[in-house]
Motif scaffolding. Sequence first.
Motif, PDB file in Angstrom:
ATOM      1  N   TRP A   1      28.680  24.436 -30.124  1.00  0.00           N
ATOM      2  CA  TRP A   1      28.047  25.272 -31.406  1.00  0.00           C
ATOM      3  C   TRP A   1      27.505  26.446 -30.919  1.00  0.00           C
ATOM      4  N   VAL A   2      27.792  27.356 -32.148  1.00  0.00           N
ATOM      5  CA  VAL A   2      27.510  28.722 -32.091  1.00  0.00           C
ATOM      6  C   VAL A   2      26.343  29.398 -32.719  1.00  0.00           C
ATOM      7  N   ILE A   3      25.146  29.812 -32.412  1.00  0.00           N
ATOM      8  CA  ILE A   3      24.151  30.110 -33.249  1.00  0.00           C
ATOM      9  C   ILE A   3      23.927  31.739 -33.325  1.00  0.00           C
ATOM     10  N   ASN A   4      23.783  32.123 -34.438  1.00  0.00           N
ATOM     11  CA  ASN A   4      23.380  33.584 -34.654  1.00  0.00           C
ATOM     12  C   ASN A   4      22.239  33.832 -35.611  1.00  0.00           C
TER      13      ASN A   4
ATOM     14  N   CYS B   1       6.678  36.580 -29.823  1.00  0.00           N
ATOM     15  CA  CYS B   1       7.761  37.247 -29.658  1.00  0.00           C
ATOM     16  C   CYS B   1       8.848  37.328 -30.971  1.00  0.00           C
ATOM     17  N   ASP B   2       9.574  38.297 -30.896  1.00  0.00           N
ATOM     18  CA  ASP B   2      10.777  38.422 -31.773  1.00  0.00           C
ATOM     19  C   ASP B   2      11.872  37.623 -30.897  1.00  0.00           C
ATOM     20  N   ILE B   3      13.019  36.695 -31.489  1.00  0.00           N
ATOM     21  CA  ILE B   3      14.073  36.287 -30.861  1.00  0.00           C
ATOM     22  C   ILE B   3      15.116  36.760 -31.664  1.00  0.00           C
ATOM     23  N   GLU B   4      16.067  37.302 -30.759  1.00  0.00           N
ATOM     24  CA  GLU B   4      17.474  37.482 -31.284  1.00  0.00           C
ATOM     25  C   GLU B   4      18.507  36.500 -30.576  1.00  0.00           C
ATOM     26  N   LEU B   5      19.288  35.831 -31.620  1.00  0.00           N
ATOM     27  CA  LEU B   5      20.400  34.902 -31.144  1.00  0.00           C
ATOM     28  C   LEU B   5      21.701  35.520 -31.300  1.00  0.00           C
ATOM     29  N   THR B   6      22.416  35.946 -30.758  1.00  0.00           N
ATOM     30  CA  THR B   6      23.738  36.674 -30.835  1.00  0.00           C
ATOM     31  C   THR B   6      24.871  35.791 -30.087  1.00  0.00           C
ATOM     32  N   ASP B   7      25.526  35.110 -30.942  1.00  0.00           N
ATOM     33  CA  ASP B   7      26.496  34.247 -30.488  1.00  0.00           C
ATOM     34  C   ASP B   7      26.227  33.423 -29.250  1.00  0.00           C
ATOM     35  N   VAL B   8      25.016  32.656 -29.720  1.00  0.00           N
ATOM     36  CA  VAL B   8      24.644  31.750 -28.529  1.00  0.00           C
ATOM     37  C   VAL B   8      25.273  30.568 -28.341  1.00  0.00           C
ATOM     38  N   ARG B   9      26.170  30.337 -27.377  1.00  0.00           N
ATOM     39  CA  ARG B   9      26.817  29.012 -27.269  1.00  0.00           C
ATOM     40  C   ARG B   9      26.260  27.695 -26.582  1.00  0.00           C
ATOM     41  N   LEU B  10      26.255  26.622 -27.203  1.00  0.00           N
ATOM     42  CA  LEU B  10      25.650  25.701 -26.549  1.00  0.00           C
ATOM     43  C   LEU B  10      26.659  24.531 -26.797  1.00  0.00           C
ATOM     44  N   PRO B  11      26.567  23.666 -25.663  1.00  0.00           N
ATOM     45  CA  PRO B  11      27.237  22.293 -25.825  1.00  0.00           C
ATOM     46  C   PRO B  11      26.782  21.331 -26.857  1.00  0.00           C
ATOM     47  N   ALA B  12      27.723  20.392 -27.110  1.00  0.00           N
ATOM     48  CA  ALA B  12      27.005  19.430 -28.452  1.00  0.00           C
ATOM     49  C   ALA B  12      25.859  18.746 -27.722  1.00  0.00           C
ATOM     50  N   THR B  13      25.523  18.626 -26.639  1.00  0.00           N
ATOM     51  CA  THR B  13      24.597  17.861 -26.185  1.00  0.00           C
ATOM     52  C   THR B  13      23.234  18.692 -26.534  1.00  0.00           C
ATOM     53  N   ALA B  14      23.289  19.835 -26.648  1.00  0.00           N
ATOM     54  CA  ALA B  14      22.100  20.715 -27.141  1.00  0.00           C
ATOM     55  C   ALA B  14      21.425  20.087 -28.475  1.00  0.00           C
ATOM     56  N   LEU B  15      22.168  19.626 -29.273  1.00  0.00           N
ATOM     57  CA  LEU B  15      21.576  19.140 -30.816  1.00  0.00           C
ATOM     58  C   LEU B  15      20.800  18.125 -30.745  1.00  0.00           C
ATOM     59  N   LEU B  16      19.467  18.137 -31.120  1.00  0.00           N
ATOM     60  CA  LEU B  16      18.510  16.996 -31.321  1.00  0.00           C
ATOM     61  C   LEU B  16      19.190  16.244 -32.170  1.00  0.00           C
ATOM     62  N   PRO B  17      19.673  14.931 -31.884  1.00  0.00           N
ATOM     63  CA  PRO B  17      20.182  14.036 -32.694  1.00  0.00           C
ATOM     64  C   PRO B  17      19.685  13.318 -33.757  1.00  0.00           C
ATOM     65  N   ASN B  18      18.260  13.142 -33.998  1.00  0.00           N
ATOM     66  CA  ASN B  18      17.554  12.514 -34.712  1.00  0.00           C
ATOM     67  C   ASN B  18      16.661  13.397 -35.756  1.00  0.00           C
ATOM     68  N   ALA B  19      16.853  14.931 -35.884  1.00  0.00           N
ATOM     69  CA  ALA B  19      16.291  15.742 -36.662  1.00  0.00           C
ATOM     70  C   ALA B  19      17.234  16.297 -37.745  1.00  0.00           C
ATOM     71  N   LYS B  20      17.176  15.759 -38.732  1.00  0.00           N
ATOM     72  CA  LYS B  20      18.131  16.244 -39.987  1.00  0.00           C
ATOM     73  C   LYS B  20      17.285  16.816 -41.247  1.00  0.00           C
ATOM     74  N   GLY B  21      17.430  18.010 -41.581  1.00  0.00           N
ATOM     75  CA  GLY B  21      16.741  18.563 -42.840  1.00  0.00           C
ATOM     76  C   GLY B  21      15.251  19.090 -42.343  1.00  0.00           C
ATOM     77  N   LEU B  22      14.676  19.751 -43.035  1.00  0.00           N
ATOM     78  CA  LEU B  22      13.292  20.336 -42.892  1.00  0.00           C
ATOM     79  C   LEU B  22      12.246  19.223 -42.456  1.00  0.00           C
ATOM     80  N   ARG B  23      12.388  18.212 -42.643  1.00  0.00           N
ATOM     81  CA  ARG B  23      11.429  17.002 -42.015  1.00  0.00           C
ATOM     82  C   ARG B  23      11.297  16.936 -40.606  1.00  0.00           C
ATOM     83  N   GLY B  24      12.333  17.493 -40.017  1.00  0.00           N
ATOM     84  CA  GLY B  24      12.239  17.709 -38.383  1.00  0.00           C
ATOM     85  C   GLY B  24      11.391  18.299 -37.842  1.00  0.00           C
ATOM     86  N   PRO B  25      11.333  19.961 -38.398  1.00  0.00           N
ATOM     87  CA  PRO B  25      10.246  20.746 -37.872  1.00  0.00           C
ATOM     88  C   PRO B  25       8.984  20.500 -38.669  1.00  0.00           C
ATOM     89  N   PHE B  26       9.084  19.994 -39.785  1.00  0.00           N
ATOM     90  CA  PHE B  26       7.641  19.736 -40.507  1.00  0.00           C
ATOM     91  C   PHE B  26       7.042  18.478 -39.824  1.00  0.00           C
TER      92      PHE B  26
END
Length: 386
Positions: free
Chosen positions: A156-159, A213-238
């Motif tokens: 995954w690559v996050i910006n 803080c302010d956070i800046e994410l610039t081409d942050v590369r992560l392995p597939a294992t970084a994904l929280l598998p059981n959170a999908k949609g805004l219900r996850g953070p809510f």
Amino acid sequence: MTEPSDLLDIDSLLTAGELTMREKVRGFVDERIRPNIANWFENAVFPQDIVREMAGLGLLGMHLQGYGCPGRSAVEYGIAAMELEAGDSGLRTFVSVQGSLAMSAIHKHGSEEQKDEWLPRMAAGEVIGCFGLTEPSAGSDPGSMKTFARRDGGDWVINGSKRWIGLASIAQIAIIWAQTSDGVRGFIVPTNTPGFKATPIEAKLSMRASIQCDIELTDVRLPATALLPNAKGLRGPFECLNEARYGIIWGVMGAARDSYETAVNYSQERLQFDKPLAGYQLTQQKLVNMALEINKGMLLALQIGRLKEAGRLKPHHISAGKLNNCREAITICRDARAMLGGNGITLEYSPLRHANNLESVRTYEGTDEVHTLILGNHITGIPAFR
């Protein structure tokens, strides 16, 4: 001993274990926070050395079960939040960000491997986490977030960017929420990942003994294992936000109680026209109004806590508690400051510091307006957010 603010024998509604928790956390606040908080607030210092002490008291992820977490009850957690915030909102916020947000995200939505890797160390205070949801242009409307995570092979690559993220500059991991081609997803991002940058927001009039803080994410590369598998949609953070909001319902009553007790003590010692301030009718009226709202707020928090323990807690219950208790607590703190006169603007006394902090607490985890609309939707069945 009866609480000075307890008009209704609320203590009789608490168990022996809950009262013991209150005394344990209150003792910590009296010993470690009260003697230092004015200096920490004035100099914008978050005392990182107390993190391990809080862990030793079982305050980090204290309501979570298993994985080295304390597994305490909802009411015990609420009481701990109240006692911490009687010291300072910034110190309670640390416990909330660590436990109710970052740890809860992993506990609720993570894989077994993620839970085993992170939660025991977070409960022990060895790893600090943060929770990246809010953005510079997406506060009350997180669905409009612009941070995006795209697939690149198996990675995954996050910006994107986040703002007002507690603890980000001292955290070892960040829970980052991002749009994807499959909706909003959450990621565990080690903060030493190339492209991750956290910058403290320094020019603050509130929460000065805390870190945002302010956070800046610039081409942050992560392995597939970084994904929280059981959170999908805004219900996850809510679901995580509701945990934090629950702690706030209790916490702000600690700030209100501390301000009230400060006003009571000051009015009994301060002489005006050869008579203690406490002997005047207007003073007594103010103190009575404060005590009444503290008692009502405590009963509200306790009822919501018992609903949570019974598995019957609904989002509108949380909105009722946060809206009411934040609104009343900040009024109590402001009125207490006024009773102290000119002395009330100094850091020798707590009410104005509490009131300033509560401007932030009233805003984060849902503004008054957002919680009003949640309740309005519950009452009418008509969403009025747009």
